[in-house]
Design an enzyme around this catalytic site. Structure first.
Site, short mmCIF file in Angstrom:
data_model
loop_
_atom_site.label_atom_id
_atom_site.label_comp_id
_atom_site.label_asym_id
_atom_site.label_seq_id
_atom_site.Cartn_x
_atom_site.Cartn_y
_atom_site.Cartn_z
N CYS A 37 -21.86 -5.95 1.48
CA CYS A 37 -20.40 -6.44 1.72
C CYS A 37 -19.72 -5.63 0.85
CB CYS A 37 -20.41 -7.84 1.58
SG CYS A 37 -21.33 -8.86 2.61
N ASP A 39 -19.16 -6.06 -2.44
CA ASP A 39 -18.90 -6.69 -3.68
C ASP A 39 -19.86 -7.58 -4.37
OD1 ASP A 39 -17.71 -8.50 -1.87
OD2 ASP A 39 -15.70 -7.99 -2.44
N CYS A 64 -14.10 -3.95 -5.56
CA CYS A 64 -12.75 -3.12 -5.79
C CYS A 64 -12.19 -3.59 -7.06
CB CYS A 64 -12.13 -3.28 -4.54
SG CYS A 64 -11.60 -5.24 -4.53
N CYS A 107 -11.66 -11.70 -2.80
CA CYS A 107 -12.24 -11.36 -4.03
C CYS A 107 -11.90 -12.55 -5.13
CB CYS A 107 -11.25 -10.21 -4.68
SG CYS A 107 -11.42 -8.74 -3.94
#
Lengths: 136, 404
Positions: A37, A39, A64, A107
């Site tokens: 995915c 992360d 990221c 995130c």
């Protein structure tokens, strides 16, 4: 896409990077996400047994810049909080603090999940060690 | 050195100053419409267009009458594929293409699928090349068109175009080739490669944006197309619309320069690319080249730095302009479908960076880029839980991940 100054700051100077001893009963470890995915966050806390306060928090993140910033910020916030206070940290708090755009909200969700996973791991360890203590 | 350093020459190339000089008169003094047959303004424009057409044709071994000017390669791909599908609908409705084609081809084919065409999307092998046997087997009596690109825009892999062309010719199937990344970089010849239709873009060969061309074979066989834009019947009726005279002059000049300088330039590009690659491979472990290294454009390097996410790497090298196959850098939040098609796993797609070296890059820029990337990869690996786990001897494929 432009990054907020706070995201850039955390990316350039990530706080509390590192690892704690997974085997330590005072340490809770949360690993969330998946490589496919894009992360994976590892977040660890070390809880003071007598006060219930998080003394130390460490992270490592594959992801990221916003994912790195979210987990870096999470470790900053965790330090000095009790476990219950830590559970009250919401992903929206992270979104607001870092000014994350909509595409980066996942995130912050991942960071909240990592906090919860680390606390759950700590609690699970604490209860087994107590049970073990009674049996002994 | 000038910053930021531009190493994204597969996305677009800067205009060559010689091209700009050639174009400038056609914006003001020579502003005529190439279709005006009755005065000097029109004649001058027409002459410029015909010169441009000859320069384009000469680079690819074609006749200038076979060059249809378009607004770019996306339009050229649309015209070629839709135009053939409509014109040859009575002969068949089957189109063959590949999974790693540009979206301008894939989405055009998907559009035709909804209109009753049958489309075969060939998978590619791990090195990015199509399997010729698979292509051979995919061709049926209903097949009217094979559309396979010359060189891939992400991984720079060069398909066995001459073999594909030969096979298509033997089977009486038209062959369209999207040659946007190949033209001007490596020798391309529509005769020896047996190409029937070929798309070209201006801004990938140091020419202007907004202009491209479709080569349409006139002999053996004579290819016909159903126009997709109707109007004044320009371009042999295949593409109406007033010609973009300065654009055509620019594309022509760019092709002329490429024809003169390509042989020398490609050697220089390959040397810079290999310099960059060798520096990475020497300094970093767990680093993988995506796609074949032997069948590859001289100016392409697509590389995955395992356990480092692409967008975070781009953030760290913000004075170097490159692109990544990471989901975080795409509009769809999906990692590169080209890298996925290689079967290397999504994690390597997330970790990929594409370097596209161009005419104006210097050795100094390559050295700076290498050093910068290496230091950021090292920093991010220090931050990577995956790199840590691998160093501890954990097999990441055996870990129970919490996908989200």
């Amino acid at each position: 896409m432009a990054y907020s100054d706070k995201v850039l700051d955390h990316y350039n100077n990530p706080r509390n990077v590192g690892s704690l001893d997974k085997a330590d009963p005072a340490v809770g470890t949360g690993i969330v996400g998946a490589p496919e995915c894009g992360d994976v966050m590892k977040l660890q806390i070390k809880v003071n047994d007598s006060t219930g306060v998080i003394d130390e928090a460490k992270f490592k993140t594959f992801g990221c810049g916003s994912a790195i910033a979210s987990s870096s910020l999470a470790t900053e916030w965790l330090k000095g909080k009790t476990v219950d206070e830590a559970l009250a940290i919401k992903n929206t708090d992270i979104v607001n603090e870092l000014s994350l755009p909509p595409v980066k909200i996942h995130c912050s969700v991942l960071a909240e999940d990592a906090i919860k996973a680390a606390i759950n791991d700590y609690k699970a360890k604490a209860s087994t060690s107590k049970t073990a203590g009674v049996e002994a | 050195m000038k910053f930021p350093i531009y190493l994204d020459n597969h996305a677009t190339t800067p205009l060559d100053p010689r091209v700009l000089d050639a174009m400038l008169p056609y914006f003001q003094d020579q502003f005529g419409n190439a279709a005006s047959r009755n005065h000097a303004f029109g004649w001058a424009a027409e002459e410029a267009v015909e010169t441009g057409r000859k320069q384009i044709a000469s680079l690819i071994g074609a006749n200038s009458k076979e060059i249809i000017i378009t607004s770019g390669a996306t339009e050229a791909n649309n015209l070629a594929i839709k135009g053939v599908a409509e014109m040859y609908a009575e002969r068949g409705n089957h189109i063959i293409t590949a999974a790693t084609e540009h979206k301008a081809t894939l989405d055009t084919c998907k559009h035709l699928e909804k209109r009753g065409c049958r489309v075969t999307f060939l998978p590619v092998m791990q090195d990015g090349l199509i399997d010729l046997d698979m292509l051979r087997e995919a061709i049926t009596g209903k097949t009217i068109l094979v559309s396979i690109m010359y060189a891939n825009n992400e991984i720079g892999v060069i398909q066995p175009v001459a073999e594909i062309g030969k096979l298509c010719k033997e089977r009486g199937v038209l062959f369209h080739c999207d040659a946007v990344q190949a033209v001007g970089k490596i020798p391309v010849n529509v005769i020896t490669d047996n190409i029937d239709l070929m798309s070209i873009s201006g801004h990938k060969v140091y020419g202007p944006k907004g202009v491209g061309a479709l080569y349409v074979r006139r002999r053996n066989p004579r290819v016909q197309l159903t126009a997709q834009i109707d109007g004044g019947g320009h371009e042999r009726g295949m593409r109406s619309g007033t010609l973009n005279v300065p654009g055509i002059v620019g594309l022509g000049k760019a092709c002329e320069i490429a024809q003169k300088e390509m042989a020398e330039e490609s050697v220089r590009m390959a040397a810079l690319r290999d310099r960059l690659k060798d520096k990475f491979m020497a300094a970093l472990d767990e680093t993988f080249i995506n796609g074949s290294l032997t069948h590859r454009l001289p100016n392409n390097l697509n590389i995955s730095f395992a356990y480092v996410e692409g967008e975070s790497l781009l953030m760290g090298i913000n004075d170097v302009a490159v692109s990544s196959g990471s989901a975080c850098t795409s509009a769809t939040l999906e990692p590169s479908y080209v890298l996925k098609a290689l079967g290397a796993g999504d994690d390597l797609a997330h970790s990929s960076i594409r370097f596209g070296i161009g005419r104006f890059n210097t050795e100094e820029e390559i050295d700076y880029t290498a050093e910068k990337v290496i230091s950021v990869v090292r920093k991010l690996r220090e931050l990577s839980p995956l790199y840590e786990m691998v160093k501890e001897g954990i097999d990441l494929t055996k870990v129970q991940w919490t996908a989200h």
